[in-house]
Design a protein around this motif. Structure first.
Motif, PDB file in Angstrom:
ATOM      1  N   LYS A   1      -2.863   2.855 -10.202  1.00 19.16           N
ATOM      2  CA  LYS A   1      -1.807   3.866 -10.231  1.00 19.16           C
ATOM      3  C   LYS A   1      -1.959   4.808  -9.035  1.00 19.16           C
ATOM      4  O   LYS A   1      -3.012   4.861  -8.402  1.00 19.16           O
ATOM      5  CB  LYS A   1      -1.921   4.685 -11.528  1.00 19.16           C
ATOM      6  N   HIS A   2      -0.911   5.598  -8.765  1.00 18.27           N
ATOM      7  CA  HIS A   2      -1.023   6.653  -7.752  1.00 18.27           C
ATOM      8  C   HIS A   2      -2.067   7.667  -8.207  1.00 18.27           C
ATOM      9  O   HIS A   2      -2.218   7.936  -9.406  1.00 18.27           O
ATOM     10  CB  HIS A   2       0.314   7.382  -7.593  1.00 18.27           C
ATOM     11  N   ILE A   3      -2.753   8.247  -7.233  1.00 14.49           N
ATOM     12  CA  ILE A   3      -3.673   9.331  -7.570  1.00 14.49           C
ATOM     13  C   ILE A   3      -2.866  10.549  -8.019  1.00 14.49           C
ATOM     14  O   ILE A   3      -1.655  10.640  -7.772  1.00 14.49           O
ATOM     15  CB  ILE A   3      -4.586   9.712  -6.379  1.00 14.49           C
TER      16      ILE A   3
ATOM     17  N   ASN B   1      -1.047  13.888  -8.132  1.00 12.18           N
ATOM     18  CA  ASN B   1      -0.314  14.610  -7.092  1.00 12.18           C
ATOM     19  C   ASN B   1       0.007  13.761  -5.863  1.00 12.18           C
ATOM     20  O   ASN B   1       0.233  14.300  -4.787  1.00 12.18           O
ATOM     21  CB  ASN B   1      -1.066  15.856  -6.641  1.00 12.18           C
ATOM     22  N   CYS B   2       0.027  12.459  -6.012  1.00 17.73           N
ATOM     23  CA  CYS B   2       0.511  11.659  -4.881  1.00 17.73           C
ATOM     24  C   CYS B   2       2.017  11.891  -4.769  1.00 17.73           C
ATOM     25  O   CYS B   2       2.753  11.674  -5.732  1.00 17.73           O
ATOM     26  CB  CYS B   2       0.235  10.177  -5.088  1.00 17.73           C
ATOM     27  N   PRO B   3       2.495  12.332  -3.597  1.00 19.41           N
ATOM     28  CA  PRO B   3       3.926  12.636  -3.468  1.00 19.41           C
ATOM     29  C   PRO B   3       4.800  11.395  -3.660  1.00 19.41           C
ATOM     30  O   PRO B   3       5.989  11.532  -3.922  1.00 19.41           O
ATOM     31  CB  PRO B   3       4.075  13.145  -2.032  1.00 19.41           C
ATOM     32  N   PHE B   4       4.189  10.218  -3.547  1.00 17.58           N
ATOM     33  CA  PHE B   4       4.999   9.000  -3.654  1.00 17.58           C
ATOM     34  C   PHE B   4       4.976   8.422  -5.065  1.00 17.58           C
ATOM     35  O   PHE B   4       5.560   7.385  -5.322  1.00 17.58           O
ATOM     36  CB  PHE B   4       4.505   7.969  -2.631  1.00 17.58           C
ATOM     37  N   GLY B   5       4.304   9.115  -5.968  1.00 15.30           N
ATOM     38  CA  GLY B   5       4.252   8.635  -7.339  1.00 15.30           C
ATOM     39  C   GLY B   5       5.126   9.453  -8.261  1.00 15.30           C
ATOM     40  O   GLY B   5       5.043   9.364  -9.474  1.00 15.30           O
TER      41      GLY B   5
ATOM     42  N   PHE C   1       0.829  -1.206   0.000  1.00 14.45           N
ATOM     43  CA  PHE C   1       0.000   0.000   0.000  1.00 14.45           C
ATOM     44  C   PHE C   1       0.864   1.256   0.000  1.00 14.45           C
ATOM     45  O   PHE C   1       1.904   1.312   0.656  1.00 14.45           O
ATOM     46  CB  PHE C   1      -0.926  -0.002   1.225  1.00 14.45           C
ATOM     47  N   CYS C   2       0.391   2.250  -0.731  1.00 17.25           N
ATOM     48  CA  CYS C   2       1.109   3.533  -0.817  1.00 17.25           C
ATOM     49  C   CYS C   2       1.102   4.216   0.563  1.00 17.25           C
ATOM     50  O   CYS C   2       0.098   4.161   1.272  1.00 17.25           O
ATOM     51  CB  CYS C   2       0.408   4.422  -1.842  1.00 17.25           C
ATOM     52  N   PRO C   3       2.204   4.877   0.948  1.00 18.54           N
ATOM     53  CA  PRO C   3       2.240   5.590   2.234  1.00 18.54           C
ATOM     54  C   PRO C   3       1.158   6.672   2.357  1.00 18.54           C
ATOM     55  O   PRO C   3       0.808   7.077   3.460  1.00 18.54           O
ATOM     56  CB  PRO C   3       3.628   6.230   2.251  1.00 18.54           C
ATOM     57  N   ASN C   4       0.669   7.152   1.226  1.00 19.88           N
ATOM     58  CA  ASN C   4      -0.374   8.165   1.229  1.00 19.88           C
ATOM     59  C   ASN C   4      -1.732   7.495   1.433  1.00 19.88           C
ATOM     60  O   ASN C   4      -2.221   6.768   0.571  1.00 19.88           O
ATOM     61  CB  ASN C   4      -0.326   8.907  -0.114  1.00 19.88           C
ATOM     62  N   HIS C   5      -2.364   7.762   2.593  1.00 16.35           N
ATOM     63  CA  HIS C   5      -3.630   7.114   2.922  1.00 16.35           C
ATOM     64  C   HIS C   5      -4.727   7.396   1.900  1.00 16.35           C
ATOM     65  O   HIS C   5      -5.660   6.624   1.761  1.00 16.35           O
ATOM     66  CB  HIS C   5      -4.127   7.588   4.304  1.00 16.35           C
ATOM     67  N   MET C   6      -4.622   8.531   1.225  1.00 17.76           N
ATOM     68  CA  MET C   6      -5.655   8.902   0.264  1.00 17.76           C
ATOM     69  C   MET C   6      -5.489   8.156  -1.058  1.00 17.76           C
ATOM     70  O   MET C   6      -6.341   8.237  -1.930  1.00 17.76           O
ATOM     71  CB  MET C   6      -5.604  10.404  -0.019  1.00 17.76           C
ATOM     72  N   CYS C   7      -4.371   7.485  -1.203  1.00 14.96           N
ATOM     73  CA  CYS C   7      -4.018   6.881  -2.496  1.00 14.96           C
ATOM     74  C   CYS C   7      -4.216   5.368  -2.419  1.00 14.96           C
ATOM     75  O   CYS C   7      -3.757   4.724  -1.484  1.00 14.96           O
ATOM     76  CB  CYS C   7      -2.564   7.213  -2.811  1.00 14.96           C
ATOM     77  N   ASN C   8      -4.912   4.814  -3.412  1.00 15.56           N
ATOM     78  CA  ASN C   8      -5.138   3.361  -3.378  1.00 15.56           C
ATOM     79  C   ASN C   8      -4.248   2.608  -4.366  1.00 15.56           C
ATOM     80  O   ASN C   8      -4.586   1.520  -4.823  1.00 15.56           O
ATOM     81  CB  ASN C   8      -6.617   3.038  -3.595  1.00 15.56           C
ATOM     82  N   ALA C   9      -3.124   3.203  -4.696  1.00 11.78           N
ATOM     83  CA  ALA C   9      -2.191   2.532  -5.608  1.00 11.78           C
ATOM     84  C   ALA C   9      -1.732   1.212  -4.998  1.00 11.78           C
ATOM     85  O   ALA C   9      -1.555   1.105  -3.784  1.00 11.78           O
ATOM     86  CB  ALA C   9      -0.988   3.426  -5.871  1.00 11.78           C
ATOM     87  N   LYS C  10      -1.539   0.235  -5.860  1.00 12.56           N
ATOM     88  CA  LYS C  10      -0.918  -1.018  -5.428  1.00 12.56           C
ATOM     89  C   LYS C  10       0.533  -0.981  -5.876  1.00 12.56           C
ATOM     90  O   LYS C  10       0.823  -0.796  -7.063  1.00 12.56           O
ATOM     91  CB  LYS C  10      -1.649  -2.202  -6.049  1.00 12.56           C
TER      92      LYS C  10
HETATM   93 ZN   LIG Z   1       0.327   7.014  -3.966  1.00  9.03          ZN
END
Ligand SMILES: [Zn+2]
Length: 250
Positions: free
Chosen positions: A61-63, A65-69, A30-39
């Motif tokens: 994919k990352h949503i 502006n996901c900082p982790f994408g 799971f992405c560190p960003n709780h708002m993001c459901n990227a696998k």
């Molecule tokens: Zn993400």
């Protein structure tokens, strides 16, 4: 690209990319960003320090502006000398008009990085550093959550954001006031809890930075500031002396 991820949806069980082993290769994290459901899937395992998590499945994919994408936030700790990093000095160096101090290095017998490595200096490097570790981790003895205000660390800033801090911000509503030479941002990005006033004294720098932020108003805007209360509830202000204090993540 993320340097860490979570094994569980509640984001309790963290895994760092350099800990991943062969059996993790086919596991979705799971992405560190709780708002993001990227696998996320680990790329380049074998305990490699250059391993990272990527969202490889088109449907997960990352949503936006996901900082982790964003590959521009990637931080390779091998390239930096952690032992020479002093957070307050690093931020103070961004809060002035001068060019970054000369490349002269203090020799250190305790250097942990590669030969020729220097500590993270520019804002983008320090921001990437902050995003590559969880907020409870430390770098050079300093907790990540005490360096940056973002959605992960918001719980630590219940009384507000004071002193030398990096904020991960976005534009929300009115962006600037030409008469006051002020630019307005909100942080953290999801909760938009606090308003930040960037205060300029130099007209040219104000216009340049205002335009750059305006042109990227749908992006993540990262600011290094020395924040103090503006006198209004949940609003904080810092002087901005130049472009070194601003990084746009795109
Ligand atoms: Zn993400």
């Amino acid at each position: 690209m993320a340097k860490y991820a979570y094994r569980d949806k509640d984001r309790k069980n963290i895994i760092y990319s350099d800990e991943a082993i062969e059996v993790d290769r086919n596991t979705a994290f799971f992405c560190p960003n709780h708002m993001c459901n990227a696998k996320l899937y680990i790329c380049a395992v074998d305990g490699s320090k250059s391993a990272y998590f990527r969202a490889t499945k088109p449907n997960f994919k990352h949503i936006k502006n996901c900082p982790f994408g964003n590959s521009s936030t990637e931080f390779d700790s091998n390239n930096y000398d952690e032992s020479q990093f002093v957070y307050e000095d690093a931020i103070n160096n961004l809060l002035c008009n001068t060019k970054p101090s000369s490349q002269k290095r203090t020799p250190s017998v305790h250097g942990t990085g590669e030969p020729g490595a220097h500590p993270p200096r520019i804002l983008r490097q320090i921001y990437s550093l902050c995003k590559s570790f969880s907020v409870g981790n430390t770098y050079a003895g300093k907790e990540i959550g005490s360096m940056i205000l973002d959605d992960r660390s918001e719980y630590r800033y219940s009384k507000g954001c004071f002193g030398n801090r990096i904020i991960e911000a976005t534009v929300d509503g009115r962006l600037y006031n030409d008469e006051k030479k002020e630019v307005y941002l909100v942080s953290p990005i999801n909760s938009k809890k606090y308003t930040f006033i960037l205060s300029f004294s130099d007209e040219d720098k104000y216009k340049k930075i205002r335009s750059e932020i305006y042109n990227n108003r749908d992006k993540i805007i990262v600011i290094a500031g020395k924040w103090e209360s503006s006198g209004e509830y949940n609003k904080f202000t810092s002087k901005v002396y130049g472009a070194k204090q601003v990084a746009i993540i795109k």
